[in-house]
Design a protein around this motif. Structure first.
Motif, mmCIF file in Angstrom:
data_model
loop_
_atom_site.group_PDB
_atom_site.id
_atom_site.type_symbol
_atom_site.label_atom_id
_atom_site.label_comp_id
_atom_site.label_asym_id
_atom_site.label_seq_id
_atom_site.Cartn_x
_atom_site.Cartn_y
_atom_site.Cartn_z
ATOM 1 N N ARG A 142 6.617 10.046 -7.388
ATOM 2 C CA ARG A 142 7.098 9.594 -8.703
ATOM 3 C C ARG A 142 8.246 10.437 -9.235
ATOM 4 O O ARG A 142 9.090 9.958 -9.992
ATOM 5 C CB ARG A 142 5.949 9.657 -9.719
ATOM 6 C CG ARG A 142 5.035 8.487 -9.647
ATOM 7 C CD ARG A 142 5.426 7.463 -10.713
ATOM 8 N NE ARG A 142 4.519 6.321 -10.659
ATOM 9 C CZ ARG A 142 4.834 5.153 -10.151
ATOM 10 N NH1 ARG A 142 6.007 4.957 -9.637
ATOM 11 N NH2 ARG A 142 3.976 4.157 -10.165
ATOM 12 N N ILE A 147 3.123 4.395 -1.089
ATOM 13 C CA ILE A 147 3.242 5.236 -2.281
ATOM 14 C C ILE A 147 4.566 5.983 -2.213
ATOM 15 O O ILE A 147 5.109 6.223 -1.131
ATOM 16 C CB ILE A 147 2.068 6.244 -2.413
ATOM 17 C CG1 ILE A 147 1.905 7.028 -1.103
ATOM 18 C CG2 ILE A 147 0.783 5.548 -2.788
ATOM 19 C CD1 ILE A 147 0.936 8.183 -1.208
ATOM 20 N N ARG A 148 5.091 6.329 -3.368
ATOM 21 C CA ARG A 148 6.335 7.098 -3.447
ATOM 22 C C ARG A 148 6.137 8.260 -4.405
ATOM 23 O O ARG A 148 5.379 8.136 -5.384
ATOM 24 C CB ARG A 148 7.493 6.227 -3.968
ATOM 25 C CG ARG A 148 8.033 5.215 -2.975
ATOM 26 C CD ARG A 148 8.686 5.872 -1.758
ATOM 27 N NE ARG A 148 9.007 4.905 -0.724
ATOM 28 C CZ ARG A 148 8.183 4.524 0.241
ATOM 29 N NH1 ARG A 148 6.969 5.010 0.320
ATOM 30 N NH2 ARG A 148 8.556 3.650 1.150
ATOM 31 N N ASN A 205 0.811 -1.226 0.000
ATOM 32 C CA ASN A 205 0.000 0.000 0.000
ATOM 33 C C ASN A 205 0.841 1.271 0.000
ATOM 34 O O ASN A 205 0.299 2.379 0.052
ATOM 35 C CB ASN A 205 -0.930 0.014 1.224
ATOM 36 C CG ASN A 205 -1.928 -1.122 1.175
ATOM 37 O OD1 ASN A 205 -2.336 -1.518 0.089
ATOM 38 N ND2 ASN A 205 -2.300 -1.672 2.318
ATOM 39 N N PRO A 246 6.583 8.838 1.533
ATOM 40 C CA PRO A 246 6.530 9.017 0.078
ATOM 41 C C PRO A 246 7.756 9.710 -0.522
ATOM 42 O O PRO A 246 8.165 9.389 -1.633
ATOM 43 C CB PRO A 246 5.276 9.862 -0.133
ATOM 44 C CG PRO A 246 4.393 9.479 1.013
ATOM 45 C CD PRO A 246 5.326 9.260 2.173
#
Length: 317
Positions: A28, A25-26, A23, A115
């Motif tokens: 982008r 997120i990073r 689950n 993130p």
């Protein structure tokens, strides 16, 4: 054997919190390589190390100290290593590598990050809770947990920004337990890539862009001080996942934590004072066997859950 393997894979997934990684997120812009495929590869690497230790009856302490990894081409690239001949082949780390065992894997390093940056707090918390079975209380209600923002006037490393936790009386009690552990991993970024410097990128705000005061992101390369310490353990200063892995492998509290984690998973609950004899007996057998995980499963199964007992017999454990 496949039922037993599936069951123990499930144990690993819960212990290592694969759900949190799936689950995650990073940003982008900073980590374009962080794809669903790469994440699936990360958990597969962890699973392959675990399976090899369990089913080949090897010393389970290698979960923390293994100087090798089973890698896909994508992971080999992330780790800056030569890809194995066949996918998921075994790759040896260089003798001076800072990686070893589960702590050097992208699974652990990425699931304990944010993130856009690493989280020494999360990394330290994970080590305490999952590998030492220590409970760290949550932050007191109403405490501001926001770190000072990074600005062009004062670009700071994550470690420098976290010093605020250690200097604030309301925060320092717990943060002094976890942050110094996490600091020892700072040479690894939020997706588990090794880095010599911390790259801090400051993107222009909406106001700056519209007024054309700043249109391009600015980047700063800051020196990293990757020294960690596990308060409460003797001689537990370290500078890399490899060094901490050696400390944990030899630490009785960590060995016992593996037993407790299996107990909790098998019973679907935390241990109670009455369970102590069972846990002690399982730990004694685990140690006597030279830390063979299958012996631990049998010791746990015999005293506990019918499911596991069935598995132990059915799989000729």
């Amino acid at each position: 054997e496949s039922r037993a393997q599936d069951a123990l894979d499930e144990f690993l997934a819960q212990w290592m919190r694969f759900d949190r990684l799936r689950n995650a997120i990073r940003d982008r812009r900073l980590f374009p390589e962080f794809t669903a495929e790469l994440v699936a590869g990360m958990t597969e690497e962890t699973r392959r190390l675990f399976r090899s230790l369990v089913w080949e009856d090897r010393d389970f302490r290698e979960f923390f100290t293994a100087s090798y990894a089973y890698l896909s081409p994508e992971l080999a690239k992330l780790y800056d290593l030569q890809a194995p001949r066949e996918s998921w082949g075994r790759v040896e780390f260089a003798p001076d590598s800072e990686r070893a065992g589960v702590l050097g894997q992208a699974t652990f390093l990425a699931l304990t990050s944010k993130p856009a940056e690493t989280s020494p707090t999360e990394r330290g918390l994970f080590v305490r809770e999952h590998f030492l079975c220590q409970a760290v209380p949550p932050p007191p209600a109403g405490v501001n947990t926001t770190l000072p923002p990074v600005t062009d006037e004062k670009p700071m490393t994550t470690r420098e920004r976290l010093q605020i936790h250690l200097s604030n009386a309301a925060c320092s009690g717990c943060h002094s337990l976890v942050d110094p552990v996490g600091f020892g991993f700072e040479r690894f970024d939020a997706v588990g890539k090794h880095r010599e410097k911390q790259l801090v990128t400051i993107f222009p705000t909406f106001d700056e862009t519209s007024s054309k005061r700043k249109v391009q992101p600015t980047e700063y390369k800051l020196d990293i001080e990757a020294e960690g310490d596990v308060l409460g353990l003797k001689d537990a200063r370290f500078k890399s996942p490899r060094q901490l892995g050696e400390i944990l492998a030899g630490e009785p509290g960590c060995q016992k934590c593996v037993v407790k984690m299996l107990f909790r998973w098998a019973n679907g609950r935390s241990e109670e004072p009455d369970d102590q004899p069972v846990i002690d007996a399982a730990l004694a057998r685990f140690r006597q066997s030279g830390f063979k995980f299958r012996d631990l499963v049998v010791a746990t199964a015999v005293s506990l859950s019918p499911d596991l007992a069935g598995l132990a017999v059915g799989a000729d454990l």
